[in-house]
Design a protein around this motif. Structure first.
Motif, mmCIF file in Angstrom:
data_model
loop_
_atom_site.group_PDB
_atom_site.id
_atom_site.type_symbol
_atom_site.label_atom_id
_atom_site.label_comp_id
_atom_site.label_asym_id
_atom_site.label_seq_id
_atom_site.Cartn_x
_atom_site.Cartn_y
_atom_site.Cartn_z
ATOM 1 N N GLY A 30 37.209 -13.815 4.676
ATOM 2 C CA GLY A 30 37.132 -13.214 6.004
ATOM 3 C C GLY A 30 36.245 -14.119 6.824
ATOM 4 N N SER A 31 36.629 -14.397 8.061
ATOM 5 C CA SER A 31 35.892 -15.391 8.828
ATOM 6 C C SER A 31 36.069 -15.152 10.319
ATOM 7 N N GLN A 32 34.956 -15.161 11.052
ATOM 8 C CA GLN A 32 35.067 -14.932 12.491
ATOM 9 C C GLN A 32 35.154 -16.241 13.257
ATOM 10 N N GLY A 34 35.297 -19.407 11.656
ATOM 11 C CA GLY A 34 35.946 -20.493 10.917
ATOM 12 C C GLY A 34 35.132 -21.099 9.783
ATOM 13 N N ASN A 35 33.843 -20.735 9.674
ATOM 14 C CA ASN A 35 33.037 -21.380 8.621
ATOM 15 C C ASN A 35 33.479 -20.968 7.216
ATOM 16 N N SER A 36 33.652 -19.667 7.016
ATOM 17 C CA SER A 36 34.082 -19.198 5.689
ATOM 18 C C SER A 36 35.505 -19.681 5.401
ATOM 19 N N GLU A 37 36.303 -19.678 6.451
ATOM 20 C CA GLU A 37 37.689 -20.138 6.263
ATOM 21 C C GLU A 37 37.706 -21.592 5.796
ATOM 22 N N SER A 96 31.738 -13.968 5.778
ATOM 23 C CA SER A 96 30.512 -13.897 6.569
ATOM 24 C C SER A 96 30.233 -12.447 6.953
ATOM 25 N N SER A 97 29.161 -12.256 7.733
ATOM 26 C CA SER A 97 28.918 -10.990 8.435
ATOM 27 C C SER A 97 29.138 -11.244 9.912
ATOM 28 N N TYR A 98 29.510 -10.228 10.618
ATOM 29 C CA TYR A 98 29.696 -10.382 12.056
ATOM 30 C C TYR A 98 29.284 -9.089 12.742
ATOM 31 N N VAL A 100 27.180 -6.314 13.951
ATOM 32 C CA VAL A 100 25.912 -5.834 13.391
ATOM 33 C C VAL A 100 26.121 -5.567 11.903
ATOM 34 N N GLY A 101 26.182 -6.651 11.157
ATOM 35 C CA GLY A 101 26.386 -6.521 9.715
ATOM 36 C C GLY A 101 27.797 -6.106 9.337
ATOM 37 N N GLN A 102 28.724 -6.297 10.283
ATOM 38 C CA GLN A 102 30.099 -5.869 10.010
ATOM 39 C C GLN A 102 30.916 -6.992 9.366
ATOM 40 N N ALA A 103 32.149 -6.651 9.085
ATOM 41 C CA ALA A 103 33.036 -7.643 8.471
ATOM 42 C C ALA A 103 33.685 -8.492 9.562
ATOM 43 N N PRO A 104 33.973 -9.754 9.251
ATOM 44 C CA PRO A 104 34.659 -10.613 10.221
ATOM 45 C C PRO A 104 36.179 -10.402 10.160
ATOM 46 N N ILE A 105 36.875 -11.166 10.962
ATOM 47 C CA ILE A 105 38.350 -11.097 10.988
ATOM 48 C C ILE A 105 38.906 -11.314 9.580
ATOM 49 N N PHE A 169 21.083 -9.311 8.223
ATOM 50 C CA PHE A 169 21.419 -10.546 7.496
ATOM 51 C C PHE A 169 22.166 -10.233 6.199
ATOM 52 N N PHE A 170 23.334 -10.867 6.051
ATOM 53 C CA PHE A 170 24.078 -10.866 4.784
ATOM 54 C C PHE A 170 24.607 -9.487 4.395
ATOM 55 N N LYS A 171 24.688 -8.598 5.379
ATOM 56 C CA LYS A 171 25.035 -7.218 5.033
ATOM 57 C C LYS A 171 26.456 -7.072 4.482
ATOM 58 N N ASP A 195 22.912 -19.523 4.864
ATOM 59 C CA ASP A 195 22.271 -19.019 6.089
ATOM 60 C C ASP A 195 22.459 -20.025 7.230
ATOM 61 N N ALA A 196 23.057 -19.562 8.320
ATOM 62 C CA ALA A 196 23.279 -20.447 9.470
ATOM 63 C C ALA A 196 21.959 -20.911 10.087
ATOM 64 N N SER A 197 20.866 -20.197 9.829
ATOM 65 C CA SER A 197 19.555 -20.619 10.343
ATOM 66 C C SER A 197 18.771 -21.415 9.302
ATOM 67 N N GLU A 203 20.169 -25.814 4.643
ATOM 68 C CA GLU A 203 21.165 -25.801 5.711
ATOM 69 C C GLU A 203 22.461 -25.172 5.192
ATOM 70 N N GLN A 204 23.114 -24.426 6.064
ATOM 71 C CA GLN A 204 24.270 -23.649 5.599
ATOM 72 C C GLN A 204 25.325 -24.503 4.880
ATOM 73 N N SER A 205 25.678 -25.631 5.494
ATOM 74 C CA SER A 205 26.749 -26.438 4.894
ATOM 75 C C SER A 205 26.318 -26.993 3.533
HETATM 76 C C1 LIG Z 1 28.116 -12.311 17.358
HETATM 77 C C2 LIG Z 1 27.630 -12.673 15.980
HETATM 78 C C3 LIG Z 1 27.163 -11.683 15.152
HETATM 79 C C4 LIG Z 1 26.668 -11.987 13.890
HETATM 80 N N1 LIG Z 1 26.167 -10.980 13.098
HETATM 81 C C5 LIG Z 1 25.623 -11.303 11.896
HETATM 82 C C6 LIG Z 1 25.032 -10.291 11.096
HETATM 83 O O1 LIG Z 1 24.995 -9.114 11.424
HETATM 84 N N2 LIG Z 1 24.502 -10.649 9.900
HETATM 85 C C7 LIG Z 1 24.497 -11.953 9.463
HETATM 86 O O2 LIG Z 1 23.990 -12.218 8.382
HETATM 87 N N3 LIG Z 1 25.065 -12.928 10.214
HETATM 88 C C8 LIG Z 1 25.612 -12.638 11.416
HETATM 89 N N4 LIG Z 1 26.162 -13.624 12.182
HETATM 90 C C9 LIG Z 1 26.136 -15.009 11.690
HETATM 91 C C10 LIG Z 1 27.429 -15.446 11.031
HETATM 92 O O3 LIG Z 1 27.688 -14.701 9.872
HETATM 93 C C11 LIG Z 1 27.312 -16.918 10.687
HETATM 94 O O4 LIG Z 1 27.284 -17.651 11.878
HETATM 95 C C12 LIG Z 1 28.426 -17.411 9.795
HETATM 96 O O5 LIG Z 1 28.214 -18.775 9.535
HETATM 97 C C13 LIG Z 1 29.776 -17.225 10.450
HETATM 98 O O6 LIG Z 1 30.770 -17.543 9.515
HETATM 99 P P1 LIG Z 1 32.309 -17.371 9.880
HETATM 100 O O7 LIG Z 1 32.628 -18.481 10.851
HETATM 101 O O8 LIG Z 1 33.031 -17.555 8.605
HETATM 102 O O9 LIG Z 1 32.491 -16.037 10.460
HETATM 103 C C14 LIG Z 1 26.658 -13.333 13.451
HETATM 104 C C15 LIG Z 1 27.161 -14.325 14.285
HETATM 105 C C16 LIG Z 1 27.633 -14.017 15.541
HETATM 106 C C17 LIG Z 1 28.157 -15.113 16.410
#
Ligand SMILES: Cc1cc2nc3c(=O)[nH]c(=O)nc-3n(C[C@H](O)[C@H](O)[C@H](O)COP(=O)(O)O)c2cc1C
Length: 292
Positions: A30-32, A34-37, A96-98, A100-105, A169-171, A195-197, A203-205
């Motif tokens: 699941g990826s919002q 593109g990183n996980s994808e 990933s998470s997207y 507020v700790g939700q699932a991505p696309i 984070f990581f929910k 962790d993207a931070s 570093e995440q990559s």
């Molecule tokens: C709008 C938005 C909301 C996010 N919410 C969370 C979150 O709740 N928890 C978390 O750990 N990361 C969160 N992230 C960070 C993403 O999980 C992180 O950037 C990840 O690398 C995205 O991977 P993806 O491209 O596969 O979705 C969020 C990022 C964005 C842009």
């Protein structure tokens, strides 16, 4: 219409793998953004066959046994749809998470199922409900219908992505891990926590690359430990079928529109089953008429 507990038959793919036959392992993501994808495909998916296929000979019997592994990538949500998914005894999950700790696309329905598992079986109480679904209550009475360990026989590796700047984070990966293990699935290797931070070595990559580099040994063990020397997989097609059916039951409760879909599928296959022999008879009669 398909009744609960009677999902459409699985696409045929040996969970009982026969000697020398290729075994498929699914990479689910699941990826919002593109990183996980990108980690799932091409990285993991393209490396997987070469890393896990093997060929070895035994000196005593001078017999060569081959393990042939193929891979396929798909969204976690597609995995739930019985018409699309072949359940394999080992899956690799990248998400990933997207929000507020939700699932991505591509992982939202899968997350709903995980939340539901936690609602039903987690003694700590209701799940995080990351996708805003109503918690608890209404499903408690359905608890008894399912074996709480219905995912036994399923093994999964998990690479999670997130950002520690978020309080959630990581929910999403955490919820998936908790729900799957609660339901009896077995985690293979360590969970990747990218962790993207993260900075420097974290570093995440870099974390993703390290996880991928290090996971092959654990995956190979998971693949071999349930295979005999002649490559007959011991797992347990009935176990996987049970996991698939019980997950399907949960899906039908959460996504009632899927009943329609499976109903359509059954209707379509009934029509095919009816019409193909009929067409055959008409063609045969036609031929006979012409030959007279
Ligand atoms: C709008 C938005 C909301 C996010 N919410 C969370 C979150 O709740 N928890 C978390 O750990 N990361 C969160 N992230 C960070 C993403 O999980 C992180 O950037 C990840 O690398 C995205 O991977 P993806 O491209 O596969 O979705 C969020 C990022 C964005 C842009």
């Amino acid at each position: 219409m398909t009744a609960i507990g009677n999902p459409p038959p699985p696409p045929t793919n040996g969970n009982d793998v026969v000697e020398g036959a290729a075994e498929e392992i699914l990479v689910l993501y699941g990826s919002q953004t593109g990183n996980s994808e990108a980690a799932a495909h091409p990285e993991i998916c393209s490396l997987l066959p070469a890393k896990l296929s093997s060929s070895s000979s035994t000196a005593t019997t001078s017999r060569t046994s081959r393990r042939v592994i193929t891979s396929r990538v798909m969204h976690l949500d597609d995995f739930l749809e019985v018409e699309k998914a072949r359940w394999t005894r080992l899956v690799i999950i990248v998400t990933s998470s997207y929000g507020v700790g939700q699932a991505p696309i591509g992982a939202r329905k899968f997350r709903d199922v995980c939340d539901e598992i936690l609602n039903r079986y987690d003694d700590d109480g209701a799940s995080s409900d990351g996708n805003g679904r109503a918690n608890g209550g209404d499903c408690m009475d359905k608890k008894k219908n399912n074996d709480p360990r219905f995912l036994e026989g399923v093994q999964f590796a998990l690479l999670g992505l997130g950002d520690s700047h978020y309080t959630t984070f990581f929910k999403n990966p955490t919820t998936i891990h908790k729900a799957m293990t609660l339901a009896g699935a077995t985690l293979v290797g360590d969970i990747g926590k990218a962790d993207a931070s993260g900075t420097g070595n974290m570093e995440q990559s870099k974390v993703i690359d390290r996880w991928i580099e290090n996971i092959w040994g654990d995956l190979a063990k998971a693949v071999t430990c349930t295979a005999t020397s002649d490559n007959t997989v011991i797992t347990k097609s009935d176990q996987l079928e049970k996991a698939r059916i019980e997950t399907w039951e949960i899906c039908l409760e959460l996504f009632p529109e899927w009943r329609q879909k499976s109903g359509m599928t059954n209707y379509a296959s009934m029509m095919v089953a009816l019409y193909i022999p009929l067409i055959g008879i008409v063609v045969a009669l036609f031929r006979r008429t012409i030959s007279f």
